[in-house]
Design an enzyme around this catalytic site. Sequence first.
Site, PDB file in Angstrom:
ATOM      1  N   ARG A   1       0.807  -1.230   0.000  1.00  0.00           N
ATOM      2  CA  ARG A   1       0.000   0.000   0.000  1.00  0.00           C
ATOM      3  C   ARG A   1       0.839   1.279   0.000  1.00  0.00           C
ATOM      4  O   ARG A   1       0.409   2.332   0.452  1.00  0.00           O
ATOM      5  CB  ARG A   1      -0.970   0.026   1.182  1.00  0.00           C
TER       6      ARG A   1
ATOM      7  N   LYS B   1       1.455  11.358 -11.704  1.00  0.00           N
ATOM      8  CA  LYS B   1       0.758  10.314 -12.475  1.00  0.00           C
ATOM      9  C   LYS B   1       1.692   9.128 -12.683  1.00  0.00           C
ATOM     10  O   LYS B   1       2.837   9.293 -13.109  1.00  0.00           O
ATOM     11  CB  LYS B   1       0.316  10.847 -13.833  1.00  0.00           C
TER      12      LYS B   1
ATOM     13  N   GLU C   1       7.555  19.264 -25.472  1.00  0.00           N
ATOM     14  CA  GLU C   1       6.793  19.597 -24.254  1.00  0.00           C
ATOM     15  C   GLU C   1       7.271  20.929 -23.671  1.00  0.00           C
ATOM     16  O   GLU C   1       6.501  21.678 -23.077  1.00  0.00           O
ATOM     17  CB  GLU C   1       6.928  18.497 -23.190  1.00  0.00           C
TER      18      GLU C   1
ATOM     19  N   LYS D   1       5.059  23.289 -14.831  1.00  0.00           N
ATOM     20  CA  LYS D   1       4.265  22.095 -14.522  1.00  0.00           C
ATOM     21  C   LYS D   1       3.832  22.112 -13.051  1.00  0.00           C
ATOM     22  O   LYS D   1       2.667  21.840 -12.720  1.00  0.00           O
ATOM     23  CB  LYS D   1       5.041  20.817 -14.854  1.00  0.00           C
TER      24      LYS D   1
ATOM     25  N   GLU E   1      -6.748  17.086 -12.409  1.00  0.00           N
ATOM     26  CA  GLU E   1      -7.153  17.488 -13.767  1.00  0.00           C
ATOM     27  C   GLU E   1      -8.642  17.793 -13.879  1.00  0.00           C
ATOM     28  O   GLU E   1      -9.299  17.360 -14.820  1.00  0.00           O
ATOM     29  CB  GLU E   1      -6.737  16.395 -14.776  1.00  0.00           C
TER      30      GLU E   1
ATOM     31  N   ARG F   1      -5.290  21.727 -15.198  1.00  0.00           N
ATOM     32  CA  ARG F   1      -4.273  20.732 -15.591  1.00  0.00           C
ATOM     33  C   ARG F   1      -4.530  20.259 -17.025  1.00  0.00           C
ATOM     34  O   ARG F   1      -3.617  19.849 -17.730  1.00  0.00           O
ATOM     35  CB  ARG F   1      -4.244  19.542 -14.616  1.00  0.00           C
TER      36      ARG F   1
ATOM     37  N   ASN G   1      -2.649  19.449 -21.874  1.00  0.00           N
ATOM     38  CA  ASN G   1      -2.951  18.586 -23.029  1.00  0.00           C
ATOM     39  C   ASN G   1      -2.921  19.354 -24.347  1.00  0.00           C
ATOM     40  O   ASN G   1      -3.308  18.806 -25.384  1.00  0.00           O
ATOM     41  CB  ASN G   1      -4.325  17.922 -22.867  1.00  0.00           C
TER      42      ASN G   1
ATOM     43  N   HIS H   1      -2.136  17.676 -27.562  1.00  0.00           N
ATOM     44  CA  HIS H   1      -2.226  16.228 -27.335  1.00  0.00           C
ATOM     45  C   HIS H   1      -3.469  15.595 -27.949  1.00  0.00           C
ATOM     46  O   HIS H   1      -3.512  14.384 -28.142  1.00  0.00           O
ATOM     47  CB  HIS H   1      -2.157  15.920 -25.835  1.00  0.00           C
TER      48      HIS H   1
ATOM     49  N   HIS I   1      -2.122  12.516 -29.704  1.00  0.00           N
ATOM     50  CA  HIS I   1      -2.469  11.140 -29.317  1.00  0.00           C
ATOM     51  C   HIS I   1      -3.112  10.384 -30.478  1.00  0.00           C
ATOM     52  O   HIS I   1      -2.853   9.197 -30.681  1.00  0.00           O
ATOM     53  CB  HIS I   1      -3.447  11.143 -28.132  1.00  0.00           C
TER      54      HIS I   1
ATOM     55  N   HIS J   1       6.320  10.636 -29.279  1.00  0.00           N
ATOM     56  CA  HIS J   1       5.243  11.395 -28.640  1.00  0.00           C
ATOM     57  C   HIS J   1       5.435  12.888 -28.892  1.00  0.00           C
ATOM     58  O   HIS J   1       4.502  13.599 -29.294  1.00  0.00           O
ATOM     59  CB  HIS J   1       5.238  11.075 -27.141  1.00  0.00           C
TER      60      HIS J   1
HETATM   61  N1  NAD Z   1       3.443  10.242 -15.694  1.00  0.00           N
HETATM   62  C1  NAD Z   1       3.274  11.261 -16.506  1.00  0.00           C
HETATM   63  O1  NAD Z   1       2.787  12.327 -16.118  1.00  0.00           O
HETATM   64  C2  NAD Z   1       3.735  11.145 -17.925  1.00  0.00           C
HETATM   65  C3  NAD Z   1       3.809  12.291 -18.742  1.00  0.00           C
HETATM   66  C4  NAD Z   1       4.308  12.151 -20.030  1.00  0.00           C
HETATM   67  C5  NAD Z   1       4.683  10.905 -20.504  1.00  0.00           C
HETATM   68  N2  NAD Z   1       4.590   9.815 -19.690  1.00  0.00           N
HETATM   69  C6  NAD Z   1       5.021   8.484 -20.154  1.00  0.00           C
HETATM   70  O2  NAD Z   1       6.429   8.547 -20.382  1.00  0.00           O
HETATM   71  C7  NAD Z   1       6.778   7.573 -21.340  1.00  0.00           C
HETATM   72  C8  NAD Z   1       7.729   8.188 -22.336  1.00  0.00           C
HETATM   73  O3  NAD Z   1       8.878   8.639 -21.641  1.00  0.00           O
HETATM   74  P1  NAD Z   1      10.263   8.896 -22.376  1.00  0.00           P
HETATM   75  O4  NAD Z   1      10.042   9.735 -23.557  1.00  0.00           O
HETATM   76  O5  NAD Z   1      11.216   9.342 -21.327  1.00  0.00           O
HETATM   77  O6  NAD Z   1      10.620   7.450 -22.980  1.00  0.00           O
HETATM   78  P2  NAD Z   1      11.531   6.249 -22.440  1.00  0.00           P
HETATM   79  O7  NAD Z   1      11.458   6.111 -20.997  1.00  0.00           O
HETATM   80  O8  NAD Z   1      11.170   5.066 -23.272  1.00  0.00           O
HETATM   81  O9  NAD Z   1      12.992   6.724 -22.862  1.00  0.00           O
HETATM   82  C9  NAD Z   1      13.288   6.950 -24.216  1.00  0.00           C
HETATM   83  C10 NAD Z   1      14.549   6.181 -24.646  1.00  0.00           C
HETATM   84  O10 NAD Z   1      15.699   6.821 -24.102  1.00  0.00           O
HETATM   85  C11 NAD Z   1      16.495   5.875 -23.397  1.00  0.00           C
HETATM   86  N3  NAD Z   1      17.171   6.628 -22.340  1.00  0.00           N
HETATM   87  C12 NAD Z   1      16.643   7.101 -21.203  1.00  0.00           C
HETATM   88  N4  NAD Z   1      17.534   7.868 -20.565  1.00  0.00           N
HETATM   89  C13 NAD Z   1      18.653   7.850 -21.306  1.00  0.00           C
HETATM   90  C14 NAD Z   1      19.921   8.460 -21.186  1.00  0.00           C
HETATM   91  N5  NAD Z   1      20.201   9.304 -20.179  1.00  0.00           N
HETATM   92  N6  NAD Z   1      20.855   8.218 -22.124  1.00  0.00           N
HETATM   93  C15 NAD Z   1      20.567   7.417 -23.197  1.00  0.00           C
HETATM   94  N7  NAD Z   1      19.390   6.836 -23.380  1.00  0.00           N
HETATM   95  C16 NAD Z   1      18.437   7.049 -22.444  1.00  0.00           C
HETATM   96  C17 NAD Z   1      15.505   4.843 -22.940  1.00  0.00           C
HETATM   97  O11 NAD Z   1      16.155   3.631 -22.633  1.00  0.00           O
HETATM   98  C18 NAD Z   1      14.591   4.752 -24.160  1.00  0.00           C
HETATM   99  O12 NAD Z   1      15.206   3.958 -25.145  1.00  0.00           O
HETATM  100  C19 NAD Z   1       5.482   7.071 -21.959  1.00  0.00           C
HETATM  101  O13 NAD Z   1       5.202   5.797 -21.444  1.00  0.00           O
HETATM  102  C20 NAD Z   1       4.442   8.074 -21.471  1.00  0.00           C
HETATM  103  O14 NAD Z   1       3.167   7.489 -21.326  1.00  0.00           O
HETATM  104  C21 NAD Z   1       4.122   9.910 -18.420  1.00  0.00           C
HETATM  105 ZN    ZN Z   2       2.964  14.822 -23.638  1.00  0.00          ZN
END
Ligand code: NAD
Ligand code: ZN
Length: 358
Positions: free
Chosen positions: A117, A139, A181, A223, A233, A237, A241, A244, A248, A261
Amino acid sequence: MKKILFKIDGRKIPIFVGHNVCGKASISKYIDYKDIVIITNTKIAKLHLKKLEKSLKSFNVKTLIFPDGEKYKNISSLNKVHDFLIKSKFNRNLTVIALGGGVIGDLAGFASDTFLRGVNLIHIPTTLLAQVDSSIGGKTGVNHKYGKNLIGSFKHPVAIFIDIRYLKTLPQKEYISGLSEVVKYGAIGDRAFLRWLNTNSKLILERDPDSLVKLILMSVKAKVSVVQKDEKESNIRAHLNFGHTLGHAIESSLNYKGISHGEAVSIGMLFASAISVEKSDLKIDEFNLIENTLANFSLPVRIPSSIPGAKILQNMTYDKKNKKGKINFVLLTSIGSCCLNDHIDDRYILGLLKTFQS
Ligand SMILES: NC(=O)c1ccc[n+]([C@@H]2O[C@H](COP(=O)([O-])OP(=O)(O)OC[C@H]3O[C@@H](n4cnc5c(N)ncnc54)[C@H](O)[C@@H]3O)[C@@H](O)[C@H]2O)c1
Ligand SMILES: [Zn+2]
């Protein structure tokens, strides 16, 4: 090194930003007991794990390493984390450290919220997107076979360490995707910041350290300020988007392949800006500033011609953020000021989609 305090749920979460912050800010101050699990992936582990483990020598550190990729952000990986934590006989004194991009942050965050938990979580985001967006705001979650991020929770970490050192190894495509972003924060909330991004695009693309710290600080503040006012949201918030709705829909039309993305959101931002010129009085020179800033970062602004407009429209209609099947757009009344609009005519959208296809 800079420190921002994120005030949420009666807590103050420190967010450290700078070069080598993991060393300077001393992560150990935010770990109450001995047990730590670092969750990361194979790629990041190879590049950055050793140094982090070294700085945590005085703790009992275990590491869980996933393969790289969005497809591992699923229930099966979540189960693997739980199995590992239970078999290791950890109790509620555990601290989970998420070392990675948004995929690892979302998975590790959700696991830390559901194991016993809830145990403490620390985010060490390693992509630009994770540093300016996903590690902040609480999130967490995993994807489901019926859609992205459908299973999840709100879980805030005890601290966030944003170290620009990690960005040195980030592939350019990922870096530019994160910049999308950053442009968004300028467009929806801060005209001066957008202008600064526009005039300093060369330094930013070269990852000049001072520019990086500034753009991350500005983005994090943007943010934090929005989430502090509306965590769940229910109103502003939703402004995050911006871009987006179409973004999306493009991603899902392409089955999340061949476009990042950030690239999809870039197209979506210009599309929403074009609607804004017509429906919410955005001035044409403000539209041009947005287009020019995206172009300076080599972000795309045209919809791939392979996707039929009708499919995009259908995917926008089914977006999980829509209410009562109406497409919800975040529009700009000017740079720095948004409104929501869910009564744009489908035929108008289809026509505009056509003009955006390359
Ligand atoms: N929680 C939230 O509020 C929120 C907001 C936006 C996106 N997201 C989520 O985030 C995800 C996308 O995140 P992302 O764009 O960071 O993608 P990711 O985590 O897949 O990273 C992108 C790539 O970069 C590589 N990588 C990471 N750090 C590195 C570094 N320092 N050096 C070299 N390579 C590195 C990773 O291994 C991967 O291949 C999605 O799943 C999305 O849904 C969540
Ligand atoms: Zn985004």
